[in-house]
Scaffold this motif. Sequence first.
Motif, PDB file in Angstrom:
ATOM      1  N   MET A 244     -19.646 -52.177 -75.644  1.00  0.00           N
ATOM      2  CA  MET A 244     -19.136 -52.430 -74.575  1.00  0.00           C
ATOM      3  C   MET A 244     -19.502 -51.607 -73.379  1.00  0.00           C
ATOM      4  SD  MET A 244     -17.188 -55.357 -74.682  1.00  0.00           S
ATOM      5  CE  MET A 244     -16.127 -55.215 -73.353  1.00  0.00           C
ATOM      6  N   GLU A 245     -20.378 -50.380 -73.674  1.00  0.00           N
ATOM      7  CA  GLU A 245     -20.999 -49.633 -72.781  1.00  0.00           C
ATOM      8  C   GLU A 245     -21.902 -50.228 -71.939  1.00  0.00           C
ATOM      9  OE1 GLU A 245     -22.421 -47.711 -76.517  1.00  0.00           O
ATOM     10  OE2 GLU A 245     -20.859 -49.016 -76.070  1.00  0.00           O
ATOM     11  N   PHE A 246     -22.501 -51.304 -72.348  1.00  0.00           N
ATOM     12  CA  PHE A 246     -23.738 -51.811 -71.768  1.00  0.00           C
ATOM     13  C   PHE A 246     -23.336 -52.917 -70.904  1.00  0.00           C
ATOM     14  CE2 PHE A 246     -25.324 -50.045 -76.056  1.00  0.00           C
ATOM     15  CZ  PHE A 246     -26.077 -48.994 -75.440  1.00  0.00           C
ATOM     16  N   PHE A 247     -23.462 -52.734 -69.696  1.00  0.00           N
ATOM     17  CA  PHE A 247     -23.093 -53.700 -68.618  1.00  0.00           C
ATOM     18  C   PHE A 247     -24.329 -53.940 -67.948  1.00  0.00           C
ATOM     19  CE2 PHE A 247     -20.832 -56.317 -66.017  1.00  0.00           C
ATOM     20  CZ  PHE A 247     -19.717 -56.760 -66.799  1.00  0.00           C
ATOM     21  N   GLN A 248     -24.695 -55.073 -67.625  1.00  0.00           N
ATOM     22  CA  GLN A 248     -25.986 -55.332 -66.767  1.00  0.00           C
ATOM     23  C   GLN A 248     -25.854 -55.191 -65.256  1.00  0.00           C
ATOM     24  OE1 GLN A 248     -28.642 -59.133 -66.738  1.00  0.00           O
ATOM     25  NE2 GLN A 248     -29.772 -57.892 -67.985  1.00  0.00           N
ATOM     26  N   PHE A 249     -26.402 -54.679 -64.480  1.00  0.00           N
ATOM     27  CA  PHE A 249     -26.401 -54.849 -62.935  1.00  0.00           C
ATOM     28  C   PHE A 249     -27.481 -55.530 -62.590  1.00  0.00           C
ATOM     29  CE2 PHE A 249     -24.064 -51.150 -64.633  1.00  0.00           C
ATOM     30  CZ  PHE A 249     -22.828 -51.288 -64.003  1.00  0.00           C
ATOM     31  N   HIS A 250     -27.416 -56.783 -62.240  1.00  0.00           N
ATOM     32  CA  HIS A 250     -28.248 -57.549 -61.449  1.00  0.00           C
ATOM     33  C   HIS A 250     -28.844 -56.932 -60.407  1.00  0.00           C
ATOM     34  CE1 HIS A 250     -30.666 -61.273 -59.932  1.00  0.00           C
ATOM     35  NE2 HIS A 250     -30.544 -61.894 -61.225  1.00  0.00           N
ATOM     36  N   PRO A 251     -30.224 -56.568 -60.234  1.00  0.00           N
ATOM     37  CA  PRO A 251     -30.753 -56.144 -59.116  1.00  0.00           C
ATOM     38  C   PRO A 251     -30.641 -56.745 -57.911  1.00  0.00           C
ATOM     39  CG  PRO A 251     -32.593 -56.420 -60.700  1.00  0.00           C
ATOM     40  CD  PRO A 251     -31.372 -57.176 -61.184  1.00  0.00           C
ATOM     41  N   THR A 252     -30.566 -58.018 -57.567  1.00  0.00           N
ATOM     42  CA  THR A 252     -30.554 -58.509 -56.261  1.00  0.00           C
ATOM     43  C   THR A 252     -29.133 -59.326 -56.038  1.00  0.00           C
ATOM     44  OG1 THR A 252     -31.642 -60.575 -57.165  1.00  0.00           O
ATOM     45  CG2 THR A 252     -33.097 -58.888 -56.148  1.00  0.00           C
ATOM     46  N   THR A 527     -12.847 -49.516 -72.745  1.00  0.00           N
ATOM     47  CA  THR A 527     -13.650 -49.762 -73.768  1.00  0.00           C
ATOM     48  C   THR A 527     -15.168 -49.189 -73.408  1.00  0.00           C
ATOM     49  OG1 THR A 527     -14.172 -52.055 -73.691  1.00  0.00           O
ATOM     50  CG2 THR A 527     -12.273 -51.383 -75.301  1.00  0.00           C
ATOM     51  N   VAL A 528     -15.398 -49.977 -71.997  1.00  0.00           N
ATOM     52  CA  VAL A 528     -16.763 -49.385 -71.554  1.00  0.00           C
ATOM     53  C   VAL A 528     -16.676 -48.393 -70.944  1.00  0.00           C
ATOM     54  CG1 VAL A 528     -17.748 -49.821 -69.209  1.00  0.00           C
ATOM     55  CG2 VAL A 528     -16.706 -51.887 -70.241  1.00  0.00           C
ATOM     56  N   VAL A 529     -15.651 -47.565 -70.644  1.00  0.00           N
ATOM     57  CA  VAL A 529     -15.762 -45.902 -70.186  1.00  0.00           C
ATOM     58  C   VAL A 529     -15.983 -45.059 -71.587  1.00  0.00           C
ATOM     59  CG1 VAL A 529     -14.720 -44.059 -69.208  1.00  0.00           C
ATOM     60  CG2 VAL A 529     -15.021 -46.339 -68.000  1.00  0.00           C
ATOM     61  N   VAL A 530     -15.184 -45.388 -72.596  1.00  0.00           N
ATOM     62  CA  VAL A 530     -15.147 -44.442 -73.749  1.00  0.00           C
ATOM     63  C   VAL A 530     -16.346 -44.614 -74.431  1.00  0.00           C
ATOM     64  CG1 VAL A 530     -14.014 -44.071 -76.066  1.00  0.00           C
ATOM     65  CG2 VAL A 530     -12.622 -44.454 -73.794  1.00  0.00           C
ATOM     66  N   GLY A 531     -16.875 -45.835 -74.598  1.00  0.00           N
ATOM     67  CA  GLY A 531     -18.097 -46.014 -75.120  1.00  0.00           C
ATOM     68  C   GLY A 531     -19.349 -45.200 -74.706  1.00  0.00           C
ATOM     69  N   ALA A 532     -19.446 -45.441 -73.091  1.00  0.00           N
ATOM     70  CA  ALA A 532     -20.292 -44.686 -72.362  1.00  0.00           C
ATOM     71  C   ALA A 532     -20.285 -43.081 -72.164  1.00  0.00           C
ATOM     72  CB  ALA A 532     -20.188 -45.284 -70.958  1.00  0.00           C
ATOM     73  N   LEU A 533     -19.096 -42.805 -72.558  1.00  0.00           N
ATOM     74  CA  LEU A 533     -18.699 -41.082 -72.612  1.00  0.00           C
ATOM     75  C   LEU A 533     -19.463 -40.887 -74.228  1.00  0.00           C
ATOM     76  CD1 LEU A 533     -15.283 -40.238 -71.344  1.00  0.00           C
ATOM     77  CD2 LEU A 533     -17.390 -39.050 -70.928  1.00  0.00           C
ATOM     78  N   ASN A 534     -19.248 -41.431 -75.161  1.00  0.00           N
ATOM     79  CA  ASN A 534     -19.590 -41.029 -76.447  1.00  0.00           C
ATOM     80  C   ASN A 534     -21.183 -41.247 -76.447  1.00  0.00           C
ATOM     81  OD1 ASN A 534     -19.025 -40.420 -79.473  1.00  0.00           O
ATOM     82  ND2 ASN A 534     -20.164 -42.266 -79.394  1.00  0.00           N
ATOM     83  N   ARG A 535     -21.800 -42.144 -75.806  1.00  0.00           N
ATOM     84  CA  ARG A 535     -23.377 -42.766 -75.971  1.00  0.00           C
ATOM     85  C   ARG A 535     -23.759 -41.672 -75.147  1.00  0.00           C
ATOM     86  NH1 ARG A 535     -26.570 -46.294 -78.511  1.00  0.00           N
ATOM     87  NH2 ARG A 535     -24.824 -47.400 -79.194  1.00  0.00           N
ATOM     88  N   GLU A 536     -24.361 -40.452 -75.755  1.00  0.00           N
ATOM     89  CA  GLU A 536     -25.067 -39.349 -74.877  1.00  0.00           C
ATOM     90  C   GLU A 536     -26.517 -39.631 -75.082  1.00  0.00           C
ATOM     91  OE1 GLU A 536     -23.369 -35.763 -76.771  1.00  0.00           O
ATOM     92  OE2 GLU A 536     -21.660 -35.949 -75.109  1.00  0.00           O
ATOM     93  N   GLU A 537     -26.966 -40.746 -74.400  1.00  0.00           N
ATOM     94  CA  GLU A 537     -28.390 -40.790 -74.293  1.00  0.00           C
ATOM     95  C   GLU A 537     -28.593 -42.219 -73.104  1.00  0.00           C
ATOM     96  OE1 GLU A 537     -30.329 -43.585 -77.139  1.00  0.00           O
ATOM     97  OE2 GLU A 537     -28.640 -44.983 -77.227  1.00  0.00           O
ATOM     98  N   SER A 538     -29.538 -42.293 -72.728  1.00  0.00           N
ATOM     99  CA  SER A 538     -29.849 -43.761 -71.727  1.00  0.00           C
ATOM    100  C   SER A 538     -30.630 -44.654 -72.525  1.00  0.00           C
ATOM    101  CB  SER A 538     -30.782 -43.207 -70.461  1.00  0.00           C
ATOM    102  OG  SER A 538     -29.947 -42.299 -69.809  1.00  0.00           O
ATOM    103  N   ARG A 539     -30.144 -45.856 -72.416  1.00  0.00           N
ATOM    104  CA  ARG A 539     -30.864 -46.774 -73.160  1.00  0.00           C
ATOM    105  C   ARG A 539     -30.276 -48.053 -72.224  1.00  0.00           C
ATOM    106  NH1 ARG A 539     -32.369 -47.669 -78.737  1.00  0.00           N
ATOM    107  NH2 ARG A 539     -31.395 -45.715 -79.063  1.00  0.00           N
ATOM    108  N   GLY A 540     -31.327 -49.169 -71.732  1.00  0.00           N
ATOM    109  CA  GLY A 540     -30.939 -50.312 -71.220  1.00  0.00           C
ATOM    110  C   GLY A 540     -30.204 -50.167 -69.830  1.00  0.00           C
ATOM    111  N   GLY A 541     -28.981 -50.839 -69.970  1.00  0.00           N
ATOM    112  CA  GLY A 541     -28.094 -50.997 -68.613  1.00  0.00           C
ATOM    113  C   GLY A 541     -27.088 -49.751 -68.455  1.00  0.00           C
ATOM    114  N   HIS A 542     -27.345 -48.979 -69.642  1.00  0.00           N
ATOM    115  CA  HIS A 542     -26.544 -47.704 -69.781  1.00  0.00           C
ATOM    116  C   HIS A 542     -27.271 -46.285 -69.520  1.00  0.00           C
ATOM    117  CE1 HIS A 542     -23.824 -44.459 -71.263  1.00  0.00           C
ATOM    118  NE2 HIS A 542     -24.771 -44.118 -72.272  1.00  0.00           N
ATOM    119  N   PHE A 543     -27.264 -45.740 -68.289  1.00  0.00           N
ATOM    120  CA  PHE A 543     -28.234 -44.807 -67.850  1.00  0.00           C
ATOM    121  C   PHE A 543     -27.374 -43.361 -67.686  1.00  0.00           C
ATOM    122  CE2 PHE A 543     -30.894 -41.984 -65.276  1.00  0.00           C
ATOM    123  CZ  PHE A 543     -32.358 -42.184 -65.881  1.00  0.00           C
ATOM    124  N   ARG A 544     -27.456 -42.600 -68.571  1.00  0.00           N
ATOM    125  CA  ARG A 544     -26.831 -41.142 -68.353  1.00  0.00           C
ATOM    126  C   ARG A 544     -27.611 -40.263 -67.599  1.00  0.00           C
ATOM    127  NH1 ARG A 544     -22.179 -39.963 -71.841  1.00  0.00           N
ATOM    128  NH2 ARG A 544     -22.482 -37.784 -71.169  1.00  0.00           N
TER     129      ARG A 544
END
Length: 615
Positions: A244-252, A527-544
């Motif tokens: 759930m931490e992976f959410f896509q932000f469309h550029p345009t 679920t988005v925020v807790v997953g993003a907090l735990n994933r201590e890396e940058s991958r795809g749409g999730h950039f720490r």
Amino acid sequence: MQIHQYDVVIVGAGGAGMRAALESSTRVRTAVISKLYPTRSHTGAAQGGMCAALANVEEDNWEWHTFDTVKGGDYLVDQDAAEVMAKEAIDAVLDLEKMGLPFNRTPEGRIDQRRFGGHTRNHGEAAVRRSCYAADRTGHMILQTLYQQCVKNEVEFFNEFYVLDLLVDHDLAAGHVPEGEEVTVSGVVAYELATGEIHVFRAKSVVLATGGAGKIFKTTSNAHTLTGDGMALAYRRGIPLEDMEFFQFHPTGLAGLGILLSEAARGEGAILRNSEGERFMERYAPTIKDLAPRDIVARSMANEVREGRGAGPNKDYVLLDLTHLEPAHIDAKLPDITEFARTYLGVEPYTEPVPVYPTAHYAMGGVPTNIEAQVLRNETDVIRGLFAAGEVACVSVHGSNRLGTNSLLDINVFGKRAGISAAAYAVDAEFVELPEDPAATVTAGLELIRTRPDGERVADIRKALQESMDLNAQVFRTKESLTQALEDIKALRKRYLSVSVQDKSRTFNTDLLEAVELGFLIDIAETVVVGALNREESRGGHFREDFPKRDDEGFMKHTMAYRRPLPTDGHRQWGGGDGDTEGRFAYSEVFDDYQLVLGSKPVTMTRYQPMERKY
């Protein structure tokens, strides 16, 4: 309370739901439940196209499509699922053509194809024409075509019915299932908007096809109705949510509004420029420039603004330049999005660049499924009779970043598979006994909100949630920003306990249903925020920003978020949920009356080993 009985009940009448209905309804008795009239579903907002390696315009093959999908998803894609999708893409497009979908044509009369971000020839050599399209209204055409076919085949629809509970014979959220026991679905509970009456749909198979959850963000391309209903219903029943931490932000997105301008514009030759007129994507993705995958383009745009090269009086957006394209070409290929620019920003795309900025667009995560669309209750075990397809599901063909045009493909390939699988299961299955009062929880919850004399306003809580998510969990994230978002969510959850509505009536009470949807949004945001907090890396749409590199050793695995009871000893219970005794992520977050526990699931690898992601 009315009780209905069907072999298969499909929740959601967008592209995935109706594609499933076309398969299921020819085999067993099927009902489709939708909170919208079907042709208003959000599939109709998709603009750019549906990809398949048809090779109608230039050389292409399904293996290149598979590789691009895996690489585009930053190697978190389950490769068996990506292979299925790429292989079946060709038949999926031809099926729609035979149903009557009016694709654009080449001069020779074949289905036309155009370039889209991340789709390449020969494993990255150059951009390839793979997107089959109907101007910039492809999703609208798919939705209309599928609905016409459903009407032709006499599919039964229950329109403006809100599904508010999922019935299973074990409540996973109450704790672990005894070893050796299976979990089976028994139906759903729905609220009829026109009458306020509760309906129970007893079913052998249930297909979730409820779409995404973009309204957790303020700036989003998603419709007001995309509130994560299906994901939240599964989560509340203890079914895990994956990635759930992976959410896509469309550029345009149109700057300040979030209304989408399709990637098709860049596919037809539009160029992104900063305030200095520079084509800045040449610095970030030298090979395919403006047609890099969406996560890369979105971060590049946000970085230009952060470094002071944004355009406009506040320097808070960049520019999409179509002025070098022929007006006739724009009118033929991009009629809708150029009209959006005129209508909402007062910009003439023939002569002026269009202000754009990333907008929350697509949830890569969702209810975990296998390639047959069966819902998983842990790493390996399925819930008997429960299926999911489309954005609500995570199969996972998109990994940490979806390539453009793979979403319309996903709903057709896995919508079809879900319909076939659900019907096949229903043929031999027995109905499961319903609880003594299956609607008790739903009825009590609705009445509590409806009859509360005063309290918190839905709009105030929703606005606070969306603003916090925009500020703290969007394109760039840090431990500090995500911690703030989690604190905000916990505070808003407490405020939600006293939410009230102005409309106290029982019929056509959209005020009441928006209050229910707000509860779903809060569930999904956590679920988005807790997953993003735990994933201590940058991958795809999730950039720490505090962990800017991809960490394959620590995080080459899917996140599984489980809702579980509070530990009896008052301390956090470490380890995963049902079926994850090793505690591979070893993290949990305690809320007032439950805990969110993170487990994991391995990524399925077939032929493509992770490598550095360059474009």
